[in-house]
Design a protein around this motif. Structure first.
Motif, mmCIF file in Angstrom:
data_model
loop_
_atom_site.group_PDB
_atom_site.id
_atom_site.type_symbol
_atom_site.label_atom_id
_atom_site.label_comp_id
_atom_site.label_asym_id
_atom_site.label_seq_id
_atom_site.Cartn_x
_atom_site.Cartn_y
_atom_site.Cartn_z
ATOM 1 N N HIS A 77 0.814 -1.228 0.000
ATOM 2 C CA HIS A 77 0.000 0.000 0.000
ATOM 3 C C HIS A 77 0.843 1.272 0.000
ATOM 4 O O HIS A 77 0.304 2.384 0.079
ATOM 5 C CB HIS A 77 -0.926 0.022 1.220
ATOM 6 N N ALA A 78 2.155 1.124 -0.081
ATOM 7 C CA ALA A 78 3.047 2.277 0.066
ATOM 8 C C ALA A 78 2.851 3.321 -1.029
ATOM 9 O O ALA A 78 2.829 4.521 -0.743
ATOM 10 C CB ALA A 78 4.502 1.811 0.101
ATOM 11 N N VAL A 79 2.716 2.887 -2.266
ATOM 12 C CA VAL A 79 2.547 3.848 -3.357
ATOM 13 C C VAL A 79 1.200 4.550 -3.233
ATOM 14 O O VAL A 79 1.113 5.770 -3.378
ATOM 15 C CB VAL A 79 2.710 3.178 -4.734
ATOM 16 N N LEU A 80 0.161 3.796 -2.935
ATOM 17 C CA LEU A 80 -1.170 4.382 -2.778
ATOM 18 C C LEU A 80 -1.172 5.416 -1.654
ATOM 19 O O LEU A 80 -1.742 6.509 -1.796
ATOM 20 C CB LEU A 80 -2.200 3.281 -2.503
ATOM 21 N N ALA A 81 -0.501 5.094 -0.551
ATOM 22 C CA ALA A 81 -0.418 6.042 0.567
ATOM 23 C C ALA A 81 0.369 7.289 0.163
ATOM 24 O O ALA A 81 -0.010 8.410 0.516
ATOM 25 C CB ALA A 81 0.209 5.372 1.786
ATOM 26 N N ALA A 82 1.451 7.095 -0.585
ATOM 27 C CA ALA A 82 2.229 8.244 -1.071
ATOM 28 C C ALA A 82 1.362 9.115 -1.975
ATOM 29 O O ALA A 82 1.386 10.349 -1.876
ATOM 30 C CB ALA A 82 3.479 7.769 -1.802
ATOM 31 N N ALA A 84 -1.843 9.416 -1.812
ATOM 32 C CA ALA A 84 -2.809 10.114 -0.956
ATOM 33 C C ALA A 84 -2.169 11.341 -0.304
ATOM 34 O O ALA A 84 -2.801 12.402 -0.215
ATOM 35 C CB ALA A 84 -3.352 9.166 0.111
ATOM 36 N N SER A 85 -0.914 11.203 0.116
ATOM 37 C CA SER A 85 -0.246 12.357 0.734
ATOM 38 C C SER A 85 -0.052 13.473 -0.284
ATOM 39 O O SER A 85 -0.194 14.653 0.048
ATOM 40 C CB SER A 85 1.095 11.945 1.355
ATOM 41 N N GLU A 86 0.247 13.098 -1.524
ATOM 42 C CA GLU A 86 0.418 14.111 -2.570
ATOM 43 C C GLU A 86 -0.923 14.730 -2.967
ATOM 44 O O GLU A 86 -0.997 15.929 -3.249
ATOM 45 C CB GLU A 86 1.123 13.514 -3.787
ATOM 46 N N ALA A 126 -11.936 16.476 -5.381
ATOM 47 C CA ALA A 126 -10.585 16.771 -5.873
ATOM 48 C C ALA A 126 -9.600 15.676 -5.449
ATOM 49 O O ALA A 126 -8.727 15.271 -6.226
ATOM 50 C CB ALA A 126 -10.119 18.132 -5.369
ATOM 51 N N PHE A 127 -9.754 15.189 -4.221
ATOM 52 C CA PHE A 127 -8.908 14.098 -3.734
ATOM 53 C C PHE A 127 -9.096 12.862 -4.609
ATOM 54 O O PHE A 127 -8.118 12.257 -5.064
ATOM 55 C CB PHE A 127 -9.249 13.792 -2.267
ATOM 56 N N SER A 128 -10.344 12.492 -4.864
ATOM 57 C CA SER A 128 -10.627 11.314 -5.698
ATOM 58 C C SER A 128 -10.100 11.484 -7.113
ATOM 59 O O SER A 128 -9.562 10.546 -7.695
ATOM 60 C CB SER A 128 -12.134 11.034 -5.741
ATOM 61 N N HIS A 134 -3.964 9.286 -10.745
ATOM 62 C CA HIS A 134 -2.556 9.046 -10.383
ATOM 63 C C HIS A 134 -1.691 10.257 -10.755
ATOM 64 O O HIS A 134 -0.593 10.114 -11.295
ATOM 65 C CB HIS A 134 -2.030 7.769 -11.044
ATOM 66 N N VAL A 135 -2.197 11.450 -10.441
ATOM 67 C CA VAL A 135 -1.550 12.683 -10.892
ATOM 68 C C VAL A 135 -0.164 12.899 -10.282
ATOM 69 O O VAL A 135 0.646 13.631 -10.855
ATOM 70 C CB VAL A 135 -2.432 13.939 -10.652
ATOM 71 N N SER A 136 0.130 12.255 -9.171
ATOM 72 C CA SER A 136 1.430 12.462 -8.522
ATOM 73 C C SER A 136 2.361 11.263 -8.644
ATOM 74 O O SER A 136 3.462 11.279 -8.084
ATOM 75 C CB SER A 136 1.223 12.797 -7.045
ATOM 76 N N LEU A 137 1.948 10.252 -9.362
ATOM 77 C CA LEU A 137 2.760 9.040 -9.461
ATOM 78 C C LEU A 137 4.135 9.318 -10.060
ATOM 79 O O LEU A 137 5.150 8.807 -9.567
ATOM 80 C CB LEU A 137 2.025 7.967 -10.262
ATOM 81 N N THR A 138 4.210 10.142 -11.080
ATOM 82 C CA THR A 138 5.497 10.473 -11.688
ATOM 83 C C THR A 138 6.394 11.182 -10.685
ATOM 84 O O THR A 138 7.590 10.899 -10.588
ATOM 85 C CB THR A 138 5.286 11.345 -12.946
ATOM 86 N N ARG A 139 5.821 12.092 -9.908
ATOM 87 C CA ARG A 139 6.577 12.815 -8.872
ATOM 88 C C ARG A 139 7.118 11.851 -7.820
ATOM 89 O O ARG A 139 8.283 11.945 -7.413
ATOM 90 C CB ARG A 139 5.660 13.860 -8.243
ATOM 91 N N ILE A 140 6.293 10.919 -7.379
ATOM 92 C CA ILE A 140 6.694 9.944 -6.370
ATOM 93 C C ILE A 140 7.830 9.078 -6.901
ATOM 94 O O ILE A 140 8.838 8.847 -6.225
ATOM 95 C CB ILE A 140 5.480 9.098 -5.934
ATOM 96 N N LYS A 141 7.676 8.606 -8.132
ATOM 97 C CA LYS A 141 8.721 7.765 -8.738
ATOM 98 C C LYS A 141 10.013 8.550 -8.932
ATOM 99 O O LYS A 141 11.109 8.002 -8.775
ATOM 100 C CB LYS A 141 8.229 7.181 -10.057
#
Length: 187
Positions: A77-82, A84-86, A126-128, A134-141
């Motif tokens: 769940h780490a990526v999903l949680a990341a 959510a924080s973004e 907006a959160f959903s 997955h708007v922040s997935l690239t940033r997280i990666k």
């Protein structure tokens, strides 16, 4: 278990803390502590409470930056949680989400994250949208890739003024390293 700055290590923080980082404290602080963390990592949760105490002990002298390093292979769940924080960060609420994710790290499913979003009074639509897209997935990666370039292999990994700090620390070792940095800077 060691303590202090890791001896003999060639690791160094490759990217200085900048405007895009999640930061508590002033840019003018003499000491910058950076953590690469994973919201599902129990050691990161332990470190989080120590970081809060550190910030209380050194107001104005220390700033703290959190960067994502989700370890998907061991924390499903780490990526999903990341994400959510973004998604919360987009609404200016990264730190409330950060703190709650560490307190509830055994409950990080999408429905759990939605409940936290409600609790911290996010705009749920907006959160959903941010989560579904997955708007922040690239940033997280990108943060994780940057961490790997800096020698990060596990979480939490901490850097003090760009130098790696052994996370097998107790708070006193962390304070000792910060005090050394402050003394070296004449603060």
């Amino acid at each position: 278990m060691g303590s202090g700055i890791l001896s003999g290590m060639k690791r160094v923080l490759r990217t200085p803390v900048g405007a895009s980082d999640h930061v508590i404290g002033e840019a003018s602080a003499a000491v910058t502590v950076v953590e690469y963390g994973d919201f599902e990592c129990p050691y990161c949760a332990e470190a989080s409470s120590g970081i809060h105490l550190m910030l209380l002990r050194y107001p104005g002298s220390v700033r703290f930056a959190f960067r994502h390093f989700p370890q998907e292979d061991v924390h499903p769940h780490a990526v999903l949680a990341a994400e959510a924080s973004e998604a919360a960060a987009i609404q200016g609420k990264f730190w409330p989400m950060h703190d709650r994710l560490f307190r509830r790290q055994r409950n990080l499913t999408r429905s759990d994250l939605n409940a936290v979003a409600r609790e911290i009074k996010l705009d749920l639509a907006a959160f959903s949208l941010a989560m579904d897209g997955h708007v922040s997935l690239t940033r997280i990666k990108a943060m994780a890739a940057d961490g790997r370039k800096s020698g990060v292999r596990s979480t939490p990994t901490i850097f003090i003024n760009g130098k790696p700090f052994d996370v097998a620390f107790d708070l006193q070792h962390l304070y000792d390293e910060i005090d050394k940095e402050l003394a070296a800077l004449g603060k």
